[in-house]
Design a protein around this motif. Structure first.
Motif, mmCIF file in Angstrom:
data_model
loop_
_atom_site.group_PDB
_atom_site.id
_atom_site.type_symbol
_atom_site.label_atom_id
_atom_site.label_comp_id
_atom_site.label_asym_id
_atom_site.label_seq_id
_atom_site.Cartn_x
_atom_site.Cartn_y
_atom_site.Cartn_z
ATOM 1 N N SER A 104 43.061 1.352 25.350
ATOM 2 C CA SER A 104 42.842 0.208 24.583
ATOM 3 C C SER A 104 43.966 -0.401 23.396
ATOM 4 C CB SER A 104 41.610 -0.660 24.093
ATOM 5 O OG SER A 104 41.471 0.469 23.162
ATOM 6 N N GLN A 105 44.690 -1.579 23.427
ATOM 7 C CA GLN A 105 45.519 -1.709 21.747
ATOM 8 C C GLN A 105 44.801 -0.997 20.871
ATOM 9 O OE1 GLN A 105 47.990 -2.431 22.700
ATOM 10 N NE2 GLN A 105 49.043 -2.477 20.080
ATOM 11 N N ALA A 106 43.124 -1.613 20.399
ATOM 12 C CA ALA A 106 42.674 -0.368 19.459
ATOM 13 C C ALA A 106 42.559 0.885 18.982
ATOM 14 C CB ALA A 106 41.137 -1.375 19.216
ATOM 15 N N LYS A 148 47.983 5.412 15.585
ATOM 16 C CA LYS A 148 49.174 5.231 15.130
ATOM 17 C C LYS A 148 48.686 5.134 13.492
ATOM 18 C CE LYS A 148 51.811 2.522 17.978
ATOM 19 N NZ LYS A 148 52.324 1.379 18.735
ATOM 20 N N LYS A 149 48.092 4.775 12.892
ATOM 21 C CA LYS A 149 47.383 5.143 12.018
ATOM 22 C C LYS A 149 47.081 6.846 11.507
ATOM 23 C CE LYS A 149 44.384 2.188 8.777
ATOM 24 N NZ LYS A 149 42.847 1.748 8.658
ATOM 25 N N SER A 150 46.081 6.894 11.843
ATOM 26 C CA SER A 150 45.581 8.157 12.008
ATOM 27 C C SER A 150 47.059 9.579 12.451
ATOM 28 C CB SER A 150 44.662 8.869 13.055
ATOM 29 O OG SER A 150 45.107 9.033 14.127
ATOM 30 N N LYS A 151 48.171 9.071 13.098
ATOM 31 C CA LYS A 151 49.378 9.863 12.866
ATOM 32 C C LYS A 151 50.031 9.739 11.846
ATOM 33 C CE LYS A 151 52.626 11.460 16.122
ATOM 34 N NZ LYS A 151 53.816 11.025 17.266
ATOM 35 N N ALA A 152 49.708 8.054 11.242
ATOM 36 C CA ALA A 152 50.858 8.190 10.108
ATOM 37 C C ALA A 152 50.612 8.961 9.103
ATOM 38 C CB ALA A 152 50.725 6.797 9.695
ATOM 39 N N ASN A 153 48.666 8.988 8.697
ATOM 40 C CA ASN A 153 47.968 9.241 7.698
ATOM 41 C C ASN A 153 47.610 10.581 7.504
ATOM 42 O OD1 ASN A 153 48.029 7.214 5.875
ATOM 43 N ND2 ASN A 153 46.940 6.229 7.252
#
Length: 81
Positions: A2-4, A10-15
């Motif tokens: 899902s999009q969520a 993506k958010k966890s990968k960025a941080n």
């Protein structure tokens, strides 16, 4: 997916770098605290054993008095001859 879930990934990968760094710091802090507690515990046990032995030896000690006048008289007699 899902999009969520994609957005979360993506958010966890960025941080990820910040998260990994924080986890490393927390892990080191935990290890230092554990080591400190172990050192305090071992020190406490050592002090307790030392105090118990010292207390046991303190009650069994006897005072011995030595009269050295006979030895002094003998030595002074040797030097006068």
């Amino acid at each position: 997916m899902s999009q969520a879930k994609v957005d979360n990934y993506k958010k966890s990968k960025a941080n990820r770098q910040k998260i990994m760094k924080r986890e490393k710091i927390m892990h080191r802090l935990e290890m230092v605290c554990i080591a400190l507690v172990c050192v305090v515990f071992v020190g406490w046990i050592g002090y307790s054993v030392y105090a118990k032995i010292d207390r046991a030896q303190g009650t069994a000690q006897e005072t011995v008095e030595f009269d050295a006048s006979a030895v002094q008289n003998y030595v002074s007699g040797l030097t006068q001859d």
